[in-house]
Design an enzyme around this catalytic site. Structure first.
Site, PDB file in Angstrom:
ATOM      1  N   ASP A  90       9.608   5.497 -10.407  1.00  0.00           N
ATOM      2  CA  ASP A  90       9.100   6.097 -11.646  1.00  0.00           C
ATOM      3  C   ASP A  90       9.703   7.465 -11.932  1.00  0.00           C
ATOM      4  O   ASP A  90       9.662   7.937 -13.073  1.00  0.00           O
ATOM      5  CB  ASP A  90       7.574   6.217 -11.579  1.00  0.00           C
ATOM      6  CG  ASP A  90       6.880   4.888 -11.825  1.00  0.00           C
ATOM      7  OD1 ASP A  90       7.569   3.843 -11.799  1.00  0.00           O
ATOM      8  OD2 ASP A  90       5.658   4.874 -12.046  1.00  0.00           O
ATOM      9  N   SER A 108       0.815  -1.209   0.000  1.00  0.00           N
ATOM     10  CA  SER A 108       0.000   0.000   0.000  1.00  0.00           C
ATOM     11  C   SER A 108       0.856   1.271   0.000  1.00  0.00           C
ATOM     12  O   SER A 108       1.532   1.566  -0.964  1.00  0.00           O
ATOM     13  CB  SER A 108      -0.965  -0.046   1.197  1.00  0.00           C
ATOM     14  OG  SER A 108      -1.921   0.961   1.127  1.00  0.00           O
ATOM     15  N   LYS A 121      -0.690  -4.100  -3.413  1.00  0.00           N
ATOM     16  CA  LYS A 121      -1.978  -3.532  -2.994  1.00  0.00           C
ATOM     17  C   LYS A 121      -2.092  -2.114  -3.554  1.00  0.00           C
ATOM     18  O   LYS A 121      -1.420  -1.206  -3.082  1.00  0.00           O
ATOM     19  CB  LYS A 121      -2.114  -3.501  -1.477  1.00  0.00           C
ATOM     20  CG  LYS A 121      -3.431  -2.899  -0.991  1.00  0.00           C
ATOM     21  CD  LYS A 121      -3.491  -2.837   0.527  1.00  0.00           C
ATOM     22  CE  LYS A 121      -4.802  -2.236   1.008  1.00  0.00           C
ATOM     23  NZ  LYS A 121      -4.921  -0.796   0.688  1.00  0.00           N
TER      24      LYS A 121
END
Length: 520
Positions: free
Chosen positions: A307, A296, A321
């Site tokens: 990224d 999460s 998740k």
């Protein structure tokens, strides 16, 4: 239909109507309104069950079971929180509770303080590790085989209320009484923050609670003052928490206006979070440690950094998740955490792993075990990726969606650290008893001295091994027991700092960081 199943079917029907109204009446009043025929029908059914059903019915239990059953048809992370559990769940998420502020264990049926919590009421009153709590407001707490919940009921309470404790202090064989005023006690999110060497700092983050960012920021500033130029952010085993807290932590590392994460709800509404001008470590070297239990909010942090080509992600594929939950009050002290959106990393990938809309399915729950059996925890090449879920970072690095964050550098699970569970209790008990019986002498040792010199002659570990005469212990297991014993004694003596600093010597991911740093 089985007669025994009738109550649950009745209750599911009842709760379906009630919850649909609770969840969606604001935006979808046509589904069920306050005075709709559906609501009248449900109320009538409840009346029939209570007045005419053949057996006595506990409506509360039926409703609890029905709510859980219904949410189980949605997704793995939409859950019901009964009112008796809500306080504990809320405390963990908020990062604090009201009580006297001690960590304790039962030692021969007596409450023994492991550690008074920093900043809590007990430490201010002079409570020390090793103290035994005998009485609370004249209620005897020893010799009764009390459960933890029963003990907590005596020690926790409302703010500014007093509890009169009788304490036995083993170090000077004395008994005394002290009145402690209950207050807010912090549940720490940063387990430890220290310098691994002259330039590498280490922060272990346990959760993303309301107090986490403040603790993290304090730790970051402390390490920067100590000369940190590279940071190891350890998110292993961190199951997540609040997304906005994760965003604040990522903001410390990313340059202004970089996208951190975005969410999308069932209406297609997109909410984006960007880095701001804040950020104390935008230019430092960063390493993020993850494993199969990092989930999460931990994955938001790892995904946002990966990224944006910031730092190096080290470890194993994270849990997977990518669903956002919102807690909703049901009006009787209970609540639901309902999935209301999906989140996406800056490149647009969802890291939610596949699931069936039925919690009875074992696929989702057995995923980590499957990773063990299919070899993924031992070999990066065993991680399955899907070409259609391939994305590129600004610098051209290939990343994948569809189930967790795949690290930049893989570190296999350390099977040499495996220890049969049969040894856990003897190890813990011996470590505690050794520290408890030698606390005065051991307190004179610094952590550095302890790490360097403790048990060099193996006298203490040999004493422990001699107690295992009824067990078959291999040479490999003996070596692991010696390591674990020293780590546990360090934990009992120096708390989490001792635990992590000792464990670091055999930590494969930390060793990987040191290898990378040595090549610079």
């Amino acid at each position: 239909m089985n007669k025994n199943n009738l109550p649950i079917y009745f209750s599911i029907a009842v709760v379906f109507g009630i919850l649909i109204g609770t969840f969606f009446s604001k935006g979808n009043s046509n589904i069920i309104g306050k005075n709709s025929s559906n609501e009248r029908k449900i109320k009538r059914l409840i009346d029939y069950i209570q007045s005419d059903y053949v057996d006595n019915v506990n409506t509360d239990k039926l409703l609890d079971g029905a709510i859980a059953e219904m949410l189980g048809k949605l997704d793995p992370h939409s859950v019901y929180i009964p009112k008796e559990n809500l306080q504990l769940v809320t405390e963990n998420m908020q990062g604090n509770f009201v009580g006297i502020g001690v960590q304790f264990r039962m030692d021969e049926d007596t409450i023994t303080v492991i550690e008074p919590i920093k900043g809590g009421p007990s430490i201010k009153k002079g409570i020390k590790a090793g103290d035994r709590i005998l009485l609370a407001d004249n209620d005897t707490l020893y010799g009764k085989n009390l459960k933890s919940a029963q003990i907590l009921k005596k020690l926790k309470g409302k703010p500014n209320t007093n509890v009169d404790l009788q304490i036995y202090r083993k170090t000077n064989d004395s008994t005394f009484n002290t009145i402690i005023t209950r207050g807010k006690v912090n549940i720490k999110s940063v387990d430890v923050a220290y310098m691994v060497n002259e330039t590498i700092g280490y922060i272990k983050l346990d959760r993303f609670a309301r107090n986490t960012y403040k603790e993290f920021k304090t730790s970051l500033e402390k390490l920067l003052k100590e000369g940190m130029t590279s940071l190891v952010l350890d998110l292993r085993g961190n199951g997540g928490g609040f997304i906005d807290i994760a965003n604040k932590i990522v903001d410390e590392f990313l340059e202004d206006d970089k996208l951190i994460v975005y969410t999308k709800n069932n209406k297609g509404d997109i909410n984006k979070s960007f880095a701001t001008e804040k950020g104390d470590f935008e230019n430092g070297n960063l390493y993020v440690l993850i494993d199969e239990n990092s989930a999460s909010a931990s994955e938001i942090v790892a995904g946002a950094l990966q990224d944006n080509d910031k730092g190096i992600i080290i470890g194993r594929r994270s849990f997977g998740k990518g669903l956002v939950q919102q807690e909703m009050d049901l009006g009787d002290g209970s609540a639901v955490r309902l999935t209301t959106a999906r989140y996406y990393t800056p490149t647009g990938r969802s890291i939610q792993k596949p699931y069936k809309k039925d919690k009875k399915s074992t696929d989702y729950r057995s995923d980590i075990q499957n990773r063990y059996t299919n070899g993924e925890l031992f070999d990066k090449d065993s991680i399955k990726t899907v070409d259609s879920l391939q994305f590129k970072t600004p610098k051209g690095k290939i990343v994948y969606g569809g189930g967790g964050i795949i690290p930049d550098m893989f570190v296999a699970v350390d099977t040499t650290a495996y220890l049969p569970t049969i040894f856990f209790r003897p190890l813990n008990n011996f470590a505690f008893e050794y520290v408890d019986g030698n606390r005065k002498k051991l307190s004179k040792l610094s952590i550095g001295d302890f790490i360097k010199n403790f048990n060099k002659d193996k006298k203490i570990s040999n004493t422990f091994l001699a107690k295992l005469k009824d067990y078959t212990v291999s040479e490999r297991t003996k070596k692991q027991l010696e390591k674990n014993l020293k780590i546990l004694i360090a934990r009992d003596l120096y708390n989490d700092e001792g635990l992590y600093k000792l464990n670091q010597q055999n930590d494969k991911m930390i060793q990987k960081v040191l290898e990378i740093e040595a090549k610079k």
